[in-house]
Scaffold this motif. Structure first.
Motif, PDB file in Angstrom:
ATOM      1  N   LEU A  23       0.822  -1.212   0.000  1.00 32.24           N
ATOM      2  CA  LEU A  23       0.000   0.000   0.000  1.00 32.24           C
ATOM      3  C   LEU A  23       0.857   1.264   0.000  1.00 32.24           C
ATOM      4  O   LEU A  23       0.400   2.318  -0.431  1.00 32.24           O
ATOM      5  CB  LEU A  23      -0.953   0.005   1.203  1.00 32.24           C
ATOM      6  N   LEU A  24       2.092   1.156   0.460  1.00 34.70           N
ATOM      7  CA  LEU A  24       3.011   2.302   0.407  1.00 34.70           C
ATOM      8  C   LEU A  24       3.207   2.795  -1.018  1.00 34.70           C
ATOM      9  O   LEU A  24       3.427   3.980  -1.245  1.00 34.70           O
ATOM     10  CB  LEU A  24       4.380   1.906   0.966  1.00 34.70           C
ATOM     11  N   ASN A  25       3.115   1.885  -1.980  1.00 34.27           N
ATOM     12  CA  ASN A  25       3.324   2.249  -3.379  1.00 34.27           C
ATOM     13  C   ASN A  25       2.092   2.853  -4.030  1.00 34.27           C
ATOM     14  O   ASN A  25       2.174   3.371  -5.138  1.00 34.27           O
ATOM     15  CB  ASN A  25       3.760   1.013  -4.180  1.00 34.27           C
ATOM     16  N   ASP A  26       0.954   2.792  -3.370  1.00 35.22           N
ATOM     17  CA  ASP A  26      -0.299   3.324  -3.904  1.00 35.22           C
ATOM     18  C   ASP A  26      -0.523   4.740  -3.373  1.00 35.22           C
ATOM     19  O   ASP A  26      -1.388   4.982  -2.542  1.00 35.22           O
ATOM     20  CB  ASP A  26      -1.460   2.407  -3.519  1.00 35.22           C
ATOM     21  N   GLU A  27       0.263   5.667  -3.857  1.00 38.43           N
ATOM     22  CA  GLU A  27       0.211   7.046  -3.360  1.00 38.43           C
ATOM     23  C   GLU A  27      -1.126   7.725  -3.624  1.00 38.43           C
ATOM     24  O   GLU A  27      -1.534   8.620  -2.892  1.00 38.43           O
ATOM     25  CB  GLU A  27       1.352   7.852  -3.956  1.00 38.43           C
ATOM     26  N   ALA A  28      -1.826   7.313  -4.669  1.00 38.84           N
ATOM     27  CA  ALA A  28      -3.123   7.908  -5.000  1.00 38.84           C
ATOM     28  C   ALA A  28      -4.260   7.278  -4.197  1.00 38.84           C
ATOM     29  O   ALA A  28      -5.402   7.726  -4.279  1.00 38.84           O
ATOM     30  CB  ALA A  28      -3.399   7.756  -6.492  1.00 38.84           C
ATOM     31  N   CYS A  29      -3.956   6.255  -3.407  1.00 42.43           N
ATOM     32  CA  CYS A  29      -4.960   5.527  -2.613  1.00 42.43           C
ATOM     33  C   CYS A  29      -6.090   4.989  -3.490  1.00 42.43           C
ATOM     34  O   CYS A  29      -7.266   5.063  -3.128  1.00 42.43           O
ATOM     35  CB  CYS A  29      -5.499   6.402  -1.483  1.00 42.43           C
ATOM     36  N   ASP A  30      -5.732   4.439  -4.636  1.00 43.18           N
ATOM     37  CA  ASP A  30      -6.710   3.846  -5.546  1.00 43.18           C
ATOM     38  C   ASP A  30      -7.167   2.467  -5.088  1.00 43.18           C
ATOM     39  O   ASP A  30      -8.246   2.017  -5.445  1.00 43.18           O
ATOM     40  CB  ASP A  30      -6.121   3.713  -6.954  1.00 43.18           C
ATOM     41  N   VAL A  31      -6.334   1.789  -4.311  1.00 44.92           N
ATOM     42  CA  VAL A  31      -6.612   0.418  -3.889  1.00 44.92           C
ATOM     43  C   VAL A  31      -7.426   0.434  -2.604  1.00 44.92           C
ATOM     44  O   VAL A  31      -7.108   1.151  -1.665  1.00 44.92           O
ATOM     45  CB  VAL A  31      -5.285  -0.349  -3.666  1.00 44.92           C
ATOM     46  N   GLU A  32      -8.492  -0.380  -2.563  1.00 41.65           N
ATOM     47  CA  GLU A  32      -9.258  -0.562  -1.337  1.00 41.65           C
ATOM     48  C   GLU A  32      -8.670  -1.752  -0.609  1.00 41.65           C
ATOM     49  O   GLU A  32      -8.447  -2.803  -1.200  1.00 41.65           O
ATOM     50  CB  GLU A  32     -10.728  -0.822  -1.637  1.00 41.65           C
ATOM     51  N   TYR A  33      -8.425  -1.601   0.691  1.00 40.46           N
ATOM     52  CA  TYR A  33      -7.817  -2.669   1.479  1.00 40.46           C
ATOM     53  C   TYR A  33      -8.866  -3.309   2.376  1.00 40.46           C
ATOM     54  O   TYR A  33      -9.540  -2.621   3.146  1.00 40.46           O
ATOM     55  CB  TYR A  33      -6.657  -2.111   2.317  1.00 40.46           C
ATOM     56  N   PHE A  34      -8.996  -4.624   2.269  1.00 37.56           N
ATOM     57  CA  PHE A  34      -9.943  -5.385   3.076  1.00 37.56           C
ATOM     58  C   PHE A  34      -9.172  -6.377   3.933  1.00 37.56           C
ATOM     59  O   PHE A  34      -8.227  -7.001   3.464  1.00 37.56           O
ATOM     60  CB  PHE A  34     -10.933  -6.143   2.184  1.00 37.56           C
ATOM     61  N   LEU A  35      -9.607  -6.527   5.188  1.00 36.22           N
ATOM     62  CA  LEU A  35      -8.944  -7.427   6.124  1.00 36.22           C
ATOM     63  C   LEU A  35     -10.000  -8.176   6.916  1.00 36.22           C
ATOM     64  O   LEU A  35     -10.955  -7.565   7.416  1.00 36.22           O
ATOM     65  CB  LEU A  35      -8.045  -6.623   7.074  1.00 36.22           C
ATOM     66  N   ASP A  36      -9.834  -9.474   7.033  1.00 41.02           N
ATOM     67  CA  ASP A  36     -10.723 -10.281   7.863  1.00 41.02           C
ATOM     68  C   ASP A  36     -10.574  -9.784   9.306  1.00 41.02           C
ATOM     69  O   ASP A  36      -9.457  -9.758   9.849  1.00 41.02           O
ATOM     70  CB  ASP A  36     -10.328 -11.753   7.744  1.00 41.02           C
ATOM     71  N   ALA A  37     -11.659  -9.383   9.922  1.00 40.95           N
ATOM     72  CA  ALA A  37     -11.616  -8.827  11.276  1.00 40.95           C
ATOM     73  C   ALA A  37     -10.991  -9.788  12.280  1.00 40.95           C
ATOM     74  O   ALA A  37     -10.389  -9.368  13.264  1.00 40.95           O
ATOM     75  CB  ALA A  37     -13.030  -8.440  11.724  1.00 40.95           C
ATOM     76  N   ARG A  38     -11.096 -11.080  12.015  1.00 46.84           N
ATOM     77  CA  ARG A  38     -10.525 -12.069  12.941  1.00 46.84           C
ATOM     78  C   ARG A  38      -9.004 -12.012  12.986  1.00 46.84           C
ATOM     79  O   ARG A  38      -8.396 -12.415  13.978  1.00 46.84           O
ATOM     80  CB  ARG A  38     -10.975 -13.476  12.547  1.00 46.84           C
ATOM     81  N   LYS A  73      -1.667   5.707   4.490  1.00 51.82           N
ATOM     82  CA  LYS A  73      -2.839   6.566   4.266  1.00 51.82           C
ATOM     83  C   LYS A  73      -4.004   5.846   3.589  1.00 51.82           C
ATOM     84  O   LYS A  73      -4.647   6.347   2.688  1.00 51.82           O
ATOM     85  CB  LYS A  73      -2.447   7.799   3.460  1.00 51.82           C
ATOM     86  N   HIS A  74      -4.291   4.627   4.058  1.00 53.51           N
ATOM     87  CA  HIS A  74      -5.403   3.846   3.544  1.00 53.51           C
ATOM     88  C   HIS A  74      -6.369   3.523   4.681  1.00 53.51           C
ATOM     89  O   HIS A  74      -5.966   3.394   5.829  1.00 53.51           O
ATOM     90  CB  HIS A  74      -4.921   2.533   2.921  1.00 53.51           C
ATOM     91  N   LYS A  75      -7.626   3.372   4.337  1.00 50.71           N
ATOM     92  CA  LYS A  75      -8.649   2.953   5.292  1.00 50.71           C
ATOM     93  C   LYS A  75      -8.681   1.431   5.291  1.00 50.71           C
ATOM     94  O   LYS A  75      -8.590   0.804   4.237  1.00 50.71           O
ATOM     95  CB  LYS A  75     -10.002   3.508   4.854  1.00 50.71           C
ATOM     96  N   VAL A  76      -8.825   0.831   6.464  1.00 46.23           N
ATOM     97  CA  VAL A  76      -8.970  -0.616   6.567  1.00 46.23           C
ATOM     98  C   VAL A  76     -10.459  -0.928   6.551  1.00 46.23           C
ATOM     99  O   VAL A  76     -11.218  -0.412   7.375  1.00 46.23           O
ATOM    100  CB  VAL A  76      -8.330  -1.178   7.849  1.00 46.23           C
TER     101      VAL A  76
END
Length: 84
Positions: A23-38, A73-76
């Protein structure tokens, strides 16, 4: 999921080496990041490849969240079991 070309363009990564640290390489924050809450509710530490399959980095879950949200600078987006 993305094509090899899109992974390279957005994260600078190749298939098989995709990691949240990319995600450090995605300076424009185009990628959505999803994480299993567990991953964070059941474990104190999380481990990832540091943009290469040749090594592994282990972070405390609080440090990992701080990295994603503050440094990269991404939302989880948390996925809850059964919500896929």
């Amino acid at each position: 999921f993305a094509s090899p070309e899109l992974l390279q363009e957005k994260l600078g990564l190749l298939p098989g080496s995709v990691t949240p640290l990319g995600l450090l390489n995605d300076e424009a924050c185009d990628v959505e990041y999803f994480l299993d809450a567990r991953a964070l509710s059941e474990h104190e530490f999380v481990s990832f490849h540091p943009n290469s399959c040749a090594a592994t980095v282990t972070l405390h879950k609080d440090d990992f969240l701080r990295f994603v949200e503050v440094v990269a600078k991404h939302k989880v987006n948390f996925l809850l079991p059964g919500s896929e």
